[in-house]
Design an enzyme around this catalytic site. Structure first.
Site, PDB file in Angstrom:
ATOM      1  N   ASP A  40      19.675  46.347 -43.913  1.00 26.89           N
ATOM      2  CA  ASP A  40      20.601  47.602 -44.261  1.00 26.89           C
ATOM      3  C   ASP A  40      21.743  47.977 -45.259  1.00 26.89           C
ATOM      4  OD1 ASP A  40      23.663  48.294 -43.035  1.00 26.89           O
ATOM      5  OD2 ASP A  40      24.812  46.066 -42.771  1.00 26.89           O
ATOM      6  N   ARG A  84      21.730  45.664 -49.723  1.00 29.25           N
ATOM      7  CA  ARG A  84      21.311  43.979 -49.635  1.00 29.25           C
ATOM      8  C   ARG A  84      20.201  44.119 -51.208  1.00 29.25           C
ATOM      9  NH1 ARG A  84      24.788  43.040 -47.010  1.00 29.25           N
ATOM     10  NH2 ARG A  84      25.378  42.978 -45.049  1.00 29.25           N
ATOM     11  N   ARG A 131      33.382  52.140 -45.602  1.00 27.92           N
ATOM     12  CA  ARG A 131      31.365  53.002 -45.143  1.00 27.92           C
ATOM     13  C   ARG A 131      31.638  53.698 -44.545  1.00 27.92           C
ATOM     14  NH1 ARG A 131      30.403  47.664 -42.009  1.00 27.92           N
ATOM     15  NH2 ARG A 131      28.323  48.814 -41.764  1.00 27.92           N
ATOM     16  N   LYS A 177      24.849  55.324 -37.344  1.00 29.14           N
ATOM     17  CA  LYS A 177      25.631  54.345 -36.522  1.00 29.14           C
ATOM     18  C   LYS A 177      26.832  54.189 -36.927  1.00 29.14           C
ATOM     19  CE  LYS A 177      25.622  51.128 -40.843  1.00 29.14           C
ATOM     20  NZ  LYS A 177      25.431  49.651 -41.454  1.00 29.14           N
ATOM     21  N   HIS A 178      28.140  54.058 -35.370  1.00 28.33           N
ATOM     22  CA  HIS A 178      27.705  52.506 -34.566  1.00 28.33           C
ATOM     23  C   HIS A 178      28.691  53.172 -34.156  1.00 28.33           C
ATOM     24  CE1 HIS A 178      28.792  50.283 -38.766  1.00 28.33           C
ATOM     25  NE2 HIS A 178      28.095  49.595 -38.625  1.00 28.33           N
ATOM     26  N   HIS A 182      32.491  41.668 -35.839  1.00 27.61           N
ATOM     27  CA  HIS A 182      31.629  40.833 -36.123  1.00 27.61           C
ATOM     28  C   HIS A 182      32.264  38.782 -36.202  1.00 27.61           C
ATOM     29  CE1 HIS A 182      30.251  42.906 -39.475  1.00 27.61           C
ATOM     30  NE2 HIS A 182      29.017  42.599 -39.067  1.00 27.61           N
ATOM     31  N   ASP A 185      23.735  46.964 -32.583  1.00 26.22           N
ATOM     32  CA  ASP A 185      24.448  46.233 -34.390  1.00 26.22           C
ATOM     33  C   ASP A 185      23.285  44.856 -33.838  1.00 26.22           C
ATOM     34  OD1 ASP A 185      25.500  45.245 -36.115  1.00 26.22           O
ATOM     35  OD2 ASP A 185      27.749  47.073 -35.797  1.00 26.22           O
TER      36      ASP A 185
END
Length: 519
Positions: free
Chosen positions: A75, A83, A145, A175-176, A188, A260
């Site tokens: 990701d 990351r 984002r 995405k998404h 989340h 996801d």
């Protein structure tokens, strides 16, 4: 090619093939290597798995020693969600900064350089870009984002990003789907709901995904959101109407559909990860992403067994599972095929170049223009008004401009203030108390700053009443305060100098610091 372990039947192999699990640590655990030998075809990497480019390259090489065509996913959006550089901040600005520049060739070049770095470390599938149109400014999880709130802008930059990333040999996962931008809830934590007519969804949310499909996006990630106009009963990840009817049928997409993270509360807290995974594959998903929070062999076995049992009981057609596994293997073949040589780019400088271009600098009325702003020559006090980080970004990635100003103006001092008590904290405050909490944070920052010039750093001021209140307090006492907005610049510019970076990547902080120091 990879030799699968004997004794693993076709059904079990297919069930393992559709999983994209994570793990803990910076080396591959024995259980993961064993599952690769039994049919597992993908591995997901997170910040906890990465210490350095060399370590990551060694890790992916070890995975390929067990299965040479393994999909290694990450990701890595650049910008706030990184990351590769989780402990330092990203060398690339994120989507919102690229959208602010609105140069599709620059977006393509940034994505290509990011893809080149991923490929050099052995990563061949990136869960990016975000094609979400950030139409709700209150959105707590998309924000910077997204390329922006303009549909056509988001579409053209999504396509450019997909093209640039895949030209480096790394598969894009757009995405998404069908669009997470018009939500004020983070999936989340709970299940968001988008209540707009189908015509709005078609014209707004789906347009960037059409552009991604036209650009050849090898994968698409589903969103854990309920969209009653498309399916009033099930979230997109579990909806056959959305994944098979809309994405496959109406949009003509034939690549890999990835879910996801299934441990997100929108699914785990409503259906559970086992039931959710079965429903997702039945709906048309080809790969189950799990491992951000649940990252062990027990989770892999639970999901494998749930899929196998669902086939044997007739709940999940065996042909659907086989089709999903075939799509995973097809992407693995594409990703492991040589021949996509990275092109020559501006290399490591492209990220900072893009971040500089993304800045919007506003000088207070009567104070001249950005060109006549007098740079700081003495080290300031940096007051970071710090919101709670969302899970996608994480709280381990540093943000702000203090570290960059320390290099340019040695002696710079910084402090972090939040809504709870004016000091570093992670709690939330009730809405009715936010203004008082902000005033307290502002007073604490004034006291800590002393006579130094103040640079106040905010992140989505418009979403945090306490933050706006803290700025009110600072500016009332010190109107010469410089304000740096590192989120979505929805609030009106204020301060002696206002710098909107359109994201909180390390290079965005560097670009803002250069303006403040006059470089």
């Amino acid at each position: 090619m990879t030799t699968l372990a004997r004794g693993t039947d076709t059904l079990t192999r297919d069930a393992l093939t559709v999983l994209q699990p994570g793990f803990t640590g910076t080396t591959a655990p024995d259980w993961l290597l064993r599952r690769l030998g039994e049919g597992l075809a993908s591995v997901g990497l997170f910040g906890r798995n990465i210490a350095s480019p060399g370590q990551l390259a060694a890790l992916t090489a070890r995975l390929r020693a067990e299965r040479d065509d393994v999909l290694v996913a990450i990701d890595e959006e650049g910008g706030d969600v990184t990351r590769l550089e989780v402990r330092t901040g990203s060398s690339f600005p994120g989507n919102h900064a690229l959208g602010a520049v609105d140069d599709v060739e620059l977006t393509r070049e940034v994505a290509h350089e990011l893809g080149r770095r991923l490929a050099a470390c052995g990563v061949n599938l990136n869960w990016a870009p975000s094609a979400d149109v950030n139409s709700d400014p209150r959105n707590p999880v998309i924000g910077v984002r997204s390329f922006g709130a303009d549909t056509e802008l988001a579409a053209r930059h999504t396509a450019a990003y997909v093209t640039g990333l895949q030209s480096a040999g790394v598969a894009a996962c757009t995405k998404h789907f069908p669009g997470h931008g018009d939500t004020s809830v983070d999936s989340h934590h709970a299940l968001p709901r988008i209540d707009v007519p189908a015509e709005v969804l078609t014209d707004r949310e789906l347009t960037p995904f059409r552009a991604a499909i036209a650009a050849g996006s090898r994968a698409v990630m589903s969103a854990h959101i309920l969209v009653p106009a498309l399916d009033p009963d099930r979230p997109a990840t579990l909806s056959r109407r959305i994944l098979t009817g809309l994405l496959r049928g109406d949009l003509g997409y034939d690549g890999l559909i990835v879910t996801d993270g299934m441990e997100m509360r929108a699914i785990a807290g409503t259906y559970g990860i086992e039931r959710g995974s079965v429903l997702a594959v039945a709906a048309g998903a080809d790969a189950i992403c799990v491992g951000g929070g649940l990252a062990d062999d027990a989770t892999v076995r639970r999901l494998r067994d749930a899929l196998v049992t669902a086939v044997r009981t007739g709940e999940l057609p065996e042909e659907r599972l086989a089709e999903a596994a075939d799509r995973v293997r097809a992407l693995a073949r594409w990703a492991s095929t040589p021949g996509r040589a990275p092109e020559e780019t501006r290399g490591s400088e492209i990220g900072l170049h893009a971040a500089r271009r993304a800045l919007t600098v506003t000088v207070a009325p009567g104070q001249g223009s950005p060109e006549t702003f007098q740079p700081l020559t003495e080290p300031p006090y940096v007051a970071a008004l710090t919101p709670v980080a969302n899970i996608a970004v994480g709280d381990e990635t540093p943000w702000g401009i203090a570290a960059e100003l320390v290099h340019l103006l040695p002696g710079t001092v910084t402090g972090s203030f939040c809504a709870e008590n004016g000091q570093q904290a992670n709690g939330k405050v009730e809405n009715g108390k936010e203004r008082d909490a902000g005033e307290s944070a502002g007073r604490a920052a004034l006291q800590a700053a002393g006579p130094r010039r103040i640079v106040a750093v905010v992140r989505d001021e418009h979403r945090h009443p306490w933050m706006a209140s803290a700025l009110d307090t600072l500016l009332a006492a010190r109107p010469d305060t410089i304000v740096v907005e590192m989120g979505v610049p929805q609030a009106a510019p204020r301060g002696a100098l206002h710098i909107a970076t359109h994201g909180a990547a390390r290079v965005c902080g560097r670009a803002a610091a250069e303006v403040i120091a006059g470089l």
